[in-house]
Design an enzyme around this catalytic site. Sequence first.
Site, short mmCIF file in Angstrom:
data_model
loop_
_atom_site.label_atom_id
_atom_site.label_comp_id
_atom_site.label_asym_id
_atom_site.label_seq_id
_atom_site.Cartn_x
_atom_site.Cartn_y
_atom_site.Cartn_z
N GLU A 1 25.16 -27.46 23.00
CA GLU A 1 24.36 -28.59 22.19
C GLU A 1 24.94 -30.33 22.19
O GLU A 1 25.53 -30.79 21.29
CB GLU A 1 25.37 -28.39 20.86
CG GLU A 1 25.17 -27.00 20.57
CD GLU A 1 23.93 -27.26 19.95
OE1 GLU A 1 23.06 -27.63 20.01
OE2 GLU A 1 23.77 -25.23 19.86
N GLY A 2 24.66 -30.66 23.35
CA GLY A 2 24.69 -32.42 23.60
C GLY A 2 26.15 -32.46 24.75
O GLY A 2 27.08 -32.48 23.57
#
Lengths: 596, 774, 250
Positions: A440-441
């Site tokens: 998610e980053g």
Amino acid sequence: MQVYDAPLRDMRFVLNELYSDDGFGALPIHAEFTPDLTDAILEEAAKFCREVLLPLNRPGDEEGCHLENGVVRTPAGFIEAYKAFAEGGWTSLASSPEWGGQGVPEAVGKLVEEMICSANLSFGLYPGLTHGAVCAIEGHASDALKAAYLPKLVSGEWAGTMCLTEPHCGTDLGLLRTRAVPQDDGSYKVSGAKIFISAGEHDLTGNIVHLVLARLPDAPPGIKGISLFLVPKFLPKEDGTPGPRNGVTCAAIEHKMGLKASATCQMLFDNATGWLVGEPHKGMAAMFTMMNAERLSVGIQGLGVGEAAYQSAVWYAKDRLQGRSLAGAKYPDKPADPIIVHPDVRRMLMTMRAYNEGCRALSGWVARALDAEAHSPDPEVRKRASDFVALMTPVVKALFTDLASDSANLAIQCYGGHGYIRESGVEQYARDARITMIYEGTNGVQALDLVGRKLGANMGRYLRSFFHPVSQFIEENNVDGPMKPMVEGLARAFGALQLSTATIAQRGMKDPEEAGAASADYLRLLGLVAMGYCFAKSTKIAGLKLFFGAEDKAFYDAKIKTATYFFERILPQATASFLAIKAGKTSMMALADDAF
Amino acid sequence: MSGADAIRKVCVIGAGTMGAGIAAQVANAGIPVLLLDILPREGDDRDAVAKGAVAKMLKTDPAPFMSKAAAKLVETGNIEDHLDKAAECDWIVEAIVERLDIKQALYARLEAVKRPGTAVSSNTSTIPLNALVDGRGEQFRKDFLITHFFNPPRYMRLIEIVRGTETDAGVAGRVEDFVDRMLGKRVVPTKDTPGFIANRIGTYWLAVAVNAAIDQGLTIEEADQIGGKPMGVPKTGIFGLIDLVGVDLMPLLTKSLTSTLPAGDPYFDTVRPMPMVDAMIASGYTGRKGKGGFYAFDKATKTKQSRDLATGEFRATIKPAPLPPGTEKDLAALVSAPGKVGAYAWEVLGKVLGYAADLVGVVADDVVAIDDAMKLGYNWQYGPFELIDRLGPGQLAARLAAEGRKVPVILQTAGERPFYRVEEGKRQFLGTDGAYHDVVRPAGVLLLEDIKLAGKPIIKNGSAALWDVGDGVVALEFTGKMNALDADVMALIGQTIPLVQEKYKALVIYNEGSNFSAGANLGLAMFAVNIAAWSEIEKLTKGGQDAYLALKYAPFPVVGAPAGLALGGGCEVLLHSDAIQAHAESYIGLVECGVGLIPGWGGCGEMIDRWRHNPMLPKGPMPAVAKVFELISTATVAKSAAEAKELGFLRPTDGVSMNRDRLLADAKARALALAEGYEPPQPPEFRLPGAGGKAALTLAVKGFQAQGLATPYDGVVADALADILTGGEADLVDVLTEADMRALERQSFMKLVRDPRSQARVEHMLETGKPLRN
Amino acid sequence: MKILVPVKRVIDYNVKPRVKSDGSGVDLANVKMSMNPFDEIAVEEAIRLKEKGAASEIVAVSVGPAKAQETLRTALAMGADRAVLVQVEDGAEVEPLAVAKILKAVADEEAPGLVICGKQAIDDDSNQVGQMLAALLGRPQGTFASAVVVEGDAVVVTREVDGGLETVKLALPAVVTTDLRLNEPRYASLPNIMKAKSKPLAVKSPADFGVDVTPRLKTLKVAEPPVRSAGIKVPDVDTLVAKLKEMGVA
């Protein structure tokens, strides 16, 4: 040994006591969910996690997922557990009642999420991604798609995924190649390869709904030419039940360091039928709705693992008899003292404990902001709450997961050699927690988001939602009394944060690399101050409760002691972060690429 | 004798928009003016036409008059009864209908009454001078010239002046001097050709741009995007500009130019039937003054509408795709961009720049005049030859040649050389002779722009710089974005004072931005607010107060020289100056209350000090305080230097410069005059009305609130202001020092800046540019 | 048919009880409290009977302090239809006979076809209330049930007895007490937890039923069981036998 019992007392403290004045005003949704009701929800969730999910955690890790003839088999017990989970209504916890959800406030929902992640992170991913998909569909899809998919996703009958990453592009989605060709009937044919798709294929649900980023034929290049499509594994029939198989297959599952019971799939889309979600070329906006929600959830995942690691370490530190206390035997009737008597073991346990309590208090604040953003009748409050969520999303994601990894490692350290062998179960926490810093980053991307998108935007408006409450708290409580040292410590760290913020804003304007070089330290500094604020506030409330003779003396007493440890032993790291930020980028960038 | 002294009364004949506007500007300069028009078709009042024009101007926005007092200098009359009065004037301006026969008839009557040597000029925009004076005697022809103003005369700085072959140099010189000094115009000497410079090139430009958009199938939004900002054209773009000046003007200009331009002029190629434009005019779509033009605002749907060039129908405005990277700033990249962007840009620029180049020597002697005319008359950011320099003169010539088009002589002369260069600190232009010549400013014009070419600042930082402007005078220039004031400005003021004391005689505060300063850097302040850096904000407030006080008590004279907006902190720095030399178009005010704050850099005390010395006010502490409270609490902005005097932002003794180009020289002269035997002012002491006075002030605000004219928070802000102006806890027997006043300011300022409602106001202002009424 | 299910709020089975320092009882301050596990089984059994169509309404009843409402809510969340709390003062000890008398009064009012209770509560392990209640009501009883089948106006109960299983058939109305293996209680679902909030819960007092709850027994001392000393490992059976003989146990 993996030990976990949901920290319900602390959760109730965060939910019912800590934020009586969070600045967002009273919300009808919070009034509706009275403490006795939320207690019942939390207790039942805790029971389910302890009795059903926790026992599957280590076996699931050992067994992992298996791909056979294109079908992914989850570890033994997962199907039954998922069925009980869905039947218990937990998949629909925070979803809107419009689609069959329970509409439970995020302030409660995030606590339940934490428990699930403590008990069995791999398991938690399956319903977790479905919830993300529900958010994206609810926010952006047509009414027809909503009606066809949301009730089944909310009930847990079907599951969802997010298909972003491709073999050649992860962080830089502008490069992605998956194509979608419009058809005469309004649908699209989607073709391409996606990797790292969590829950891309599994045997828990009757259908899997993929949300896929792809390009339309007339798409402009780069990030502005990406659209979002809904592609089901089975195309629904007229009556809504799963029909013919769509052109989506799982080509392989990844062999990972941890999180083994969660199927991470390589997905092939071959002329798969799909439908556009939202507007053409605006897929990133739709995806970000989902991604921001997921980022907060990943932070909660970190907290969950951190708590499980802590409890397992405490169990061992009390159980393991070894040597004697430096101050003389504490348990003379036993052959040796339990290792919890040793200062260095205490250091590790207290650190983990402080991380978990601090993160839980902070996430409780953010969760209330989520509720205020969605439900406050006052547009000003909604805006402020939304600012606060936007500011804190990267902090929660990166800080919580960094600390979770630290906690998992400390837990192994508490176990000594036994922590390094698989049977103890604690090494799994380190392996599972590690991914939360990446997906998610990555946490580096989160830090850039914080300094690049959140810090300077609108003359620092996002910052106000956090800086003002902290500043006000310091001013109101900077008086003689037992809290003075704590408030002074907070004021020092806050001053360092203010100065760093101004410095980064100033330098970053002239040289974006300066902002980038400061980003990770800045995120940590902001996170430490936020936790410090939460602890100071907790201490104030605990002190008042003790003063007025609350019955739960032991809890409040422990809260103050943990907070004191945080202020004396952890918050000083703020100074280190500040000095690193002040140093600027020079030494970081000085060495030529070739010299590496 | 200079024109400014020789012309003591002016007559304007023709009270239409232009004539009335010219008369107003003469009055703005403090010169009596006689405004005549024909007899009305009906009614008894024979002066009704001119009177009506004056009455209308008093209601027009933007206002033609700089103050109500100026309007009193306009005397009205009619040409049947008052032509003899015209004869007593020193300059007669004719601004009647554009018909040769009517003009000639008027001149014949004037010739009969006017004194020899009295200048007569026509404001014609198209009729050649020789035709105008046809049939007049020698004296009249010596006294006659064309003075072509642009609309509106108060605000447009261009005047094209055509001297006839027989025009007397003394007569013309006096008029030119007058319009320069007294009316504030930049004189561009122009040859006697149709449309002169600006309208000749401007009309051609518009025609080419409209035709090309139609021919190449662009939307008007695309045309305005390509033909707007990248070419340095005002943000209206082409179609937006036509809407602004009036769609109905297009056929008039076409008619006028086609009937007067020499055969073979490229303009004729642009003329074609425009059924769409004709239909628009017929149906009342004459532009912004009418129901809309190419653009319109649909009130029902609250959306912006644009006309489809193919169908002529309105549709919702479509924001065009962004221009290819780099083309917005690089003209060469723009004209060679692929697709319609490059094609359209080249069609417009190739033709218009080629046309302009061909006119050097025809409409004016040099490129400077042409560039000045386009910049001042059409608000182009760059003149045609500055655009050619950005494109590359050689490249332009080469592409024209490659397409088999005529390469203008001046481009051949230039070759690869630019039209402008800087040589030894002087700006030079390329003459028709192939040599570079200095750009010569009129006598008495001093520009920082020129000084900067010649040297480096004495000191500077990110927000301010200090320049030596000669004769022992230095200029403090604000250089930040929008000339906003911040800690750097205050720091430079701190450095300036010992420096000037040691080596110079006086300081002027001056810059050549479009605005002097709209005040403190609110964005920076908001950032500090957002991170709760209260002590920093207080430090900045104190720092500003200290810097301004240091200016006030510096051992040398300080002259403030504003032009454009001087608001908030920009106003306060003026209030601390020993004298002000303001450009007539200065808009001064203390507007802090609009954003929920109060003047915190000494403005409150300084304003009280000015008003209590105003002889018009009754004695006692209250009248001055009440007046200042009214001005600040309503965020009043003076709409001109004249009005600023009425409102007390300027002292009666402060100077006003009509010509922007002369402001620095005037300010410098004033500073030098003060430098002889200069002594710093004595610090004032204040006796203020205290709590009783405050009650009176806040009562007024409560009244406004009751009527719904003020919001509850306006009351809070006004209360904080009243605290300062009435002396806080003090009462009449207490004497407050300047330091006390500034402490009160800081106290109120810090209280307000921490209030979320003030923060919301500041934020709204930053985001929308408009005040928030919360 | 209506089923009455008495439930008791007791110290959670996961919690290790601690004796108060003065030996007066078990320290319950800030200790997690839950529904007695045997009662949970009783509630579950009642719900299953209702799901099979053998019962129409389930009434949960508890005798205890105000906080016992939470326990009743748990029963409601599992599937009981309504609840009655007979409230006594916080900390008051209500002995089995008093409980049985109160339950009799409630049963008289409610007229249930079946009363299902846990065989005993895990706090004091008395194992008396069910039996006393049956006697007071004058109804048949089937204790330690490991299977319960309603057949018309009778209930067939399989009992776990020392020697094995015994099956008895009781005429309704009757009293049944549950044993561990009867069923596995369900998890309350989230929607049911939320619904439970609005299900009726009546609060009464022992006086309403004319029952005197004054204790008749006196607790002398509560003590922890002696700590077992550590065992020893022996290498083979012979050594074990020798050791046992040595200790005089064989």
